[in-house]
Design a protein around this motif. Structure first.
Motif, PDB file in Angstrom:
ATOM      1  N   MET A 174     -21.040  25.535   9.137  1.00  0.00           N
ATOM      2  CA  MET A 174     -19.999  24.532   8.895  1.00  0.00           C
ATOM      3  C   MET A 174     -20.601  23.391   8.094  1.00  0.00           C
ATOM      4  N   THR A 175     -19.942  22.908   7.089  1.00  0.00           N
ATOM      5  CA  THR A 175     -20.458  21.828   6.258  1.00  0.00           C
ATOM      6  C   THR A 175     -19.729  20.542   6.559  1.00  0.00           C
ATOM      7  N   ALA A 176     -20.352  19.455   6.103  1.00  0.00           N
ATOM      8  CA  ALA A 176     -19.760  18.133   6.326  1.00  0.00           C
ATOM      9  C   ALA A 176     -18.892  17.760   5.147  1.00  0.00           C
ATOM     10  N   ALA A 177     -17.991  18.644   4.788  1.00  0.00           N
ATOM     11  CA  ALA A 177     -17.109  18.377   3.647  1.00  0.00           C
ATOM     12  C   ALA A 177     -16.163  17.230   3.963  1.00  0.00           C
ATOM     13  N   ALA A 178     -15.662  16.610   2.908  1.00  0.00           N
ATOM     14  CA  ALA A 178     -14.761  15.467   3.111  1.00  0.00           C
ATOM     15  C   ALA A 178     -13.491  15.931   3.788  1.00  0.00           C
ATOM     16  N   ALA A 179     -13.051  15.131   4.734  1.00  0.00           N
ATOM     17  CA  ALA A 179     -11.833  15.464   5.476  1.00  0.00           C
ATOM     18  C   ALA A 179     -10.613  15.069   4.670  1.00  0.00           C
ATOM     19  N   PRO A 180      -9.474  15.675   4.974  1.00  0.00           N
ATOM     20  CA  PRO A 180      -8.241  15.275   4.293  1.00  0.00           C
ATOM     21  C   PRO A 180      -7.927  13.815   4.578  1.00  0.00           C
ATOM     22  N   HIS A 181      -7.125  13.227   3.722  1.00  0.00           N
ATOM     23  CA  HIS A 181      -6.710  11.831   3.939  1.00  0.00           C
ATOM     24  C   HIS A 181      -6.008  11.732   5.278  1.00  0.00           C
ATOM     25  N   PRO A 182      -6.355  10.709   6.100  1.00  0.00           N
ATOM     26  CA  PRO A 182      -5.761  10.596   7.428  1.00  0.00           C
ATOM     27  C   PRO A 182      -4.258  10.437   7.362  1.00  0.00           C
ATOM     28  N   GLU A 183      -3.601  11.036   8.348  1.00  0.00           N
ATOM     29  CA  GLU A 183      -2.154  10.938   8.425  1.00  0.00           C
ATOM     30  C   GLU A 183      -1.735   9.501   8.711  1.00  0.00           C
ATOM     31  N   PRO A 184      -0.522   9.103   8.283  1.00  0.00           N
ATOM     32  CA  PRO A 184      -0.041   7.750   8.585  1.00  0.00           C
ATOM     33  C   PRO A 184      -0.081   7.486  10.077  1.00  0.00           C
ATOM     34  N   GLY A 185      -0.505   6.304  10.445  1.00  0.00           N
ATOM     35  CA  GLY A 185      -0.545   5.917  11.853  1.00  0.00           C
ATOM     36  C   GLY A 185      -1.878   6.183  12.518  1.00  0.00           C
ATOM     37  N   THR A 186      -2.808   6.954  11.862  1.00  0.00           N
ATOM     38  CA  THR A 186      -4.074   7.257  12.521  1.00  0.00           C
ATOM     39  C   THR A 186      -5.060   6.108  12.388  1.00  0.00           C
ATOM     40  N   VAL A 187      -4.937   5.294  11.347  1.00  0.00           N
ATOM     41  CA  VAL A 187      -5.764   4.098  11.195  1.00  0.00           C
ATOM     42  C   VAL A 187      -4.847   2.924  10.901  1.00  0.00           C
ATOM     43  N   ALA A 188      -5.282   1.734  11.278  1.00  0.00           N
ATOM     44  CA  ALA A 188      -4.444   0.548  11.096  1.00  0.00           C
ATOM     45  C   ALA A 188      -4.229   0.285   9.610  1.00  0.00           C
ATOM     46  N   PRO A 189      -3.009  -0.067   9.202  1.00  0.00           N
ATOM     47  CA  PRO A 189      -2.752  -0.360   7.786  1.00  0.00           C
ATOM     48  C   PRO A 189      -3.420  -1.660   7.364  1.00  0.00           C
ATOM     49  N   THR A 190      -3.709  -1.765   6.085  1.00  0.00           N
ATOM     50  CA  THR A 190      -4.323  -2.980   5.545  1.00  0.00           C
ATOM     51  C   THR A 190      -3.269  -4.076   5.466  1.00  0.00           C
ATOM     52  N   ALA A 191      -3.603  -5.230   6.026  1.00  0.00           N
ATOM     53  CA  ALA A 191      -2.644  -6.343   6.048  1.00  0.00           C
ATOM     54  C   ALA A 191      -2.551  -6.984   4.669  1.00  0.00           C
ATOM     55  N   PRO A 192      -1.351  -7.338   4.231  1.00  0.00           N
ATOM     56  CA  PRO A 192      -1.196  -7.974   2.916  1.00  0.00           C
ATOM     57  C   PRO A 192      -1.604  -9.434   2.953  1.00  0.00           C
ATOM     58  N   GLY A 193      -2.148  -9.915   1.824  1.00  0.00           N
ATOM     59  CA  GLY A 193      -2.421 -11.340   1.660  1.00  0.00           C
ATOM     60  C   GLY A 193      -3.504 -11.854   2.573  1.00  0.00           C
ATOM     61  N   ARG A 194      -3.446 -13.147   2.797  1.00  0.00           N
ATOM     62  CA  ARG A 194      -4.387 -13.835   3.680  1.00  0.00           C
ATOM     63  C   ARG A 194      -3.700 -15.075   4.243  1.00  0.00           C
ATOM     64  N   LEU A 195      -4.367 -15.739   5.183  1.00  0.00           N
ATOM     65  CA  LEU A 195      -3.768 -16.893   5.846  1.00  0.00           C
ATOM     66  C   LEU A 195      -3.456 -17.981   4.829  1.00  0.00           C
ATOM     67  N   GLY A 196      -2.232 -18.498   4.881  1.00  0.00           N
ATOM     68  CA  GLY A 196      -1.813 -19.551   3.967  1.00  0.00           C
ATOM     69  C   GLY A 196      -1.148 -19.057   2.704  1.00  0.00           C
ATOM     70  N   VAL A 197      -1.223 -17.742   2.439  1.00  0.00           N
ATOM     71  CA  VAL A 197      -0.593 -17.170   1.249  1.00  0.00           C
ATOM     72  C   VAL A 197       0.693 -16.463   1.689  1.00  0.00           C
ATOM     73  N   PRO A 198       1.858 -16.882   1.223  1.00  0.00           N
ATOM     74  CA  PRO A 198       3.124 -16.269   1.659  1.00  0.00           C
ATOM     75  C   PRO A 198       3.149 -14.765   1.385  1.00  0.00           C
ATOM     76  N   VAL A 199       3.738 -14.033   2.317  1.00  0.00           N
ATOM     77  CA  VAL A 199       3.868 -12.580   2.187  1.00  0.00           C
ATOM     78  C   VAL A 199       5.243 -12.267   1.620  1.00  0.00           C
ATOM     79  N   GLN A 200       5.274 -11.555   0.495  1.00  0.00           N
ATOM     80  CA  GLN A 200       6.548 -11.242  -0.146  1.00  0.00           C
ATOM     81  C   GLN A 200       7.279 -10.139   0.615  1.00  0.00           C
ATOM     82  N   ALA A 201       8.571 -10.058   0.364  1.00  0.00           N
ATOM     83  CA  ALA A 201       9.418  -9.139   1.130  1.00  0.00           C
ATOM     84  C   ALA A 201       8.985  -7.687   0.960  1.00  0.00           C
ATOM     85  N   GLY A 202       8.653  -7.275  -0.272  1.00  0.00           N
ATOM     86  CA  GLY A 202       8.242  -5.882  -0.497  1.00  0.00           C
ATOM     87  C   GLY A 202       6.967  -5.530   0.235  1.00  0.00           C
ATOM     88  N   GLU A 203       5.983  -6.426   0.167  1.00  0.00           N
ATOM     89  CA  GLU A 203       4.725  -6.193   0.883  1.00  0.00           C
ATOM     90  C   GLU A 203       4.965  -6.115   2.383  1.00  0.00           C
TER      91      GLU A 203
END
Length: 411
Positions: free
Chosen positions: A1-30
Motif C-alpha cells: 500500500m502506498t501513501a498516495a494522495a487522498a481524494p479531496h475531503p468531502e464537505p463537512g469533514t473539515v471546518a470551512p475557512t472563515a471569510p475576512g478578518r475582525l473589523g472587516v465587514p463580511v459581504q452577503a455572498g461570502e
C-alpha cells in the motif's frame, strides 16, 4: 500500500475557512457560502461525536474515564459553535445584509466565543478559554480526530493512505501555528515535539511504501499530532487574551493617573478652604511601574491597581465631603438670613440677628474656614432666627405659641 494522495475531503469533514478578518465587514455572498459550509460541518461533527459517544459504551470502565473528559470538552465546543452559527444565521436573515449586519457578521465570526451567555469554553488544563469561531472549529476538528482514533473510529480506517494524508495536514497546520509562538522555552519545546512527529511521519510513510501494515502506528501518531495542534491553538488564544488584558490594564493606568491628578487638585482646594481638613494620601499610580508582560505578574499588578483605585475612591469622597460641608454651612446661613429679612423682628431681635450675622460673616470670610466654629455659629444663628420669627402671644404672663391656619391667621 502506498501513501498516495487522498481524494479531496468531502464537505463537512473539515471546518470551512472563515471569510475576512475582525473589523472587516463580511459581504452577503461570502457569508452565504460560509454559512452553508459551516452548517454542513456542524452537522457532520455532531454525527462524528455521537458515533464516538456510542463507541465509548463498548469500552472498559478505565477506557471510558480516560476518553469521557475529552468528549465532554468536544461537545462543549460543538455547542458553542452551534450557538454562534444560530446567531450568524439570524443576523444574515436570508441575505438581507446591510453595512451594519456586515459588521456584525465579522464580529460574530472573528470575535470571542466566551462572550456567549449560554456556554463557557473550557479545557481541563486551562479553565475558561477565549477563542474565536475559526479557532474553536479547528480545535473541534483536532479533538474529534483524537477521539475517533482513541475509539478506533477514525474515518477511512481501512485506507491508510487517507489517514496519512490527514495526519500530514495536521502536521502542517501545527507548523503554521508554531511560527506564531514567541521565541523562548515554549517554542523550543514545541519545535522538538514537531521534529519528532516529522520523523515518525517519515518513518510511517516509508513503511507504508514498502507495503507494511501501519494501521497500529497511525492511531498514536494521529493523537499526538492533534494534541500538539490543540495545545498550540490554546496557547495562541491565551497569548491573545493576555495581550488584550495588558492593553486594558494600560488604559486603566492612564485613567487612574488622570483621576489621581484631579483628586490632588481637589485635596489642595480642600486644605485651602477649611480647617480642620481631612488628610488622606493620594496614591501615585505611576509608582506601580510599567505594566508587566508575564500573565502571573500581570494578575498581581492588576490586584495592586485595584487597591490604588479603592484608595482614590476614598480620597475623592473624603475631600469632596469636606467641601460639601462648607457649602452646606454657607447655604444654611444664606437661607436663614433670607428668612430673617422677610420677617418683621423686634428691635432687640433685629440687633441680635445682626450681631450673629456679623460674627458669621467674619468667620465665613476666613481662609481657611474654621469649619467647627462656623457650623456652631450657623446652628445658633438658625435657632435664634427660628425662635424670633415664630408667632407668639401672652396668656397669664407667659408666652405661648399661637397655632396658625394654612392662610397665616390665628386659629
Amino acid at each position: 500500500m502506498t501513501a498516495a494522495a487522498a481524494p479531496h475531503p468531502e464537505p463537512g469533514t473539515v471546518a470551512p475557512t472563515a471569510p475576512g478578518r475582525l473589523g472587516v465587514p463580511v459581504q452577503a455572498g461570502e457569508a452565504q457560502t460560509y454559512l452553508g459550509l459551516l452548517r454542513d460541518w456542524v452537522a457532520q461533527r455532531r454525527a462524528d461525536l455521537g458515533e464516538v459517544d456510542r463507541a465509548v459504551l463498548g469500552l472498559t470502565p478505565a477506557e471510558q474515564v480516560a476518553i469521557t473528559t475529552d468528549l465532554t470538552v468536544a461537545l462543549t465546543f460543538w455547542k458553542a459553535v452551534s450557538d454562534r452559527l444560530t446567531l450568524l444565521e439570524t443576523t444574515f436573515d436570508g441575505g438581507r445584509v446591510g453595512p451594519v449586519e456586515a459588521e456584525r457578521l465579522s464580529t460574530l465570526i472573528h470575535g470571542r466565543l466566551d462572550s456567549n451567555t449560554t456556554e463557557h469554553l473550557s479545557l481541563p488544563s486551562s479553565g475558561s478559554l477565549a477563542v474565536s469561531l475559526p479557532e474553536a472549529c479547528r480545535l473541534l476538528d483536532s479533538l474529534t480526530r483524537t477521539l475517533q482514533a482513541r475509539a478506533s473510529l477514525a474515518p477511512g480506517a481501512a485506507e491508510a493512505s487517507q489517514r496519512i494524508t490527514v495526519v500530514r495536514a495536521g502536521i502542517e497546520r501545527t507548523r503554521d501555528q508554531l511560527s506564531l509562538v514567541p521565541a523562548g522555552a515554549q517554542r523550543d519545546g514545541a519545535s522538538e515535539q514537531l521534529a519528532r512527529l516529522d520523523r515518525r511521519m517519515t518513518d510511517l510513510v516509508e513503511r507504508a511504501r514498502r507495503g507494511a501494515d501501519v494501521g497500529g502506528v497511525i492511531g498514536p501518531l494521529e493523537i499526538d499530532v492533534a494534541v500538539l495542534e490543540r495545545d498550540l491553538i490554546v496557547a495562541a488564544a491565551e497569548r491573545a487574551s493576555a495581550a488584550r488584558s495588558r492593553v486594558r490594564t494600560q488604559q486603566q493606568v492612564e485613567e487612574l493617573d488622570a483621576r489621581a491628578a484631579a483628586i490632588r487638585k481637589l485635596e489642595r482646594a480642600c486644605l485651602a478652604a477649611i480647617t480642620p481638613a481631612p488628610h488622606l494620601a493620594v496614591p501615585n499610580v505611576r509608582a506601580l511601574g510599567p505594566v508587566p508582560q508575564a500573565p502571573a505578574e500581570l494578575a498581581a499588578y492588576r490586584g495592586r491597581l485595584e487597591r490604588v483605585a479603592r484608595a482614590l475612591d476614598l480620597a475623592h469622597e473624603t475631600y469632596a465631603a469636606g467641601l460639601a460641608e462648607r457649602d452646606e454651612v454657607v447655604g444654611l446661613v444664606g437661607a436663614v438670613s433670607a428668612m430673617a429679612a422677610a420677617t418683621a423682628l423686634t428691635p432687640e431681635a433685629a440687633g441680635d440677628v445682626a450681631e450673629l450675622r456679623a460674627r458669621l460673616d467674619e468667620t465665613l470670610a476666613a481662609r481657611p474656614l474654621p469649619l467647627t466654629r462656623a457650623r456652631a455659629l450657623a446652628a445658633a444663628f438658625s435657632a435664634y432666627v427660628d425662635a424670633a420669627t415664630r408667632p407668639q402671644t401672652r396668656t397669664g404672663g407667659s408666652a405661648r405659641t399661637v397655632p396658625t391656619t394654612a392662610q397665616g391667621r390665628p386659629s
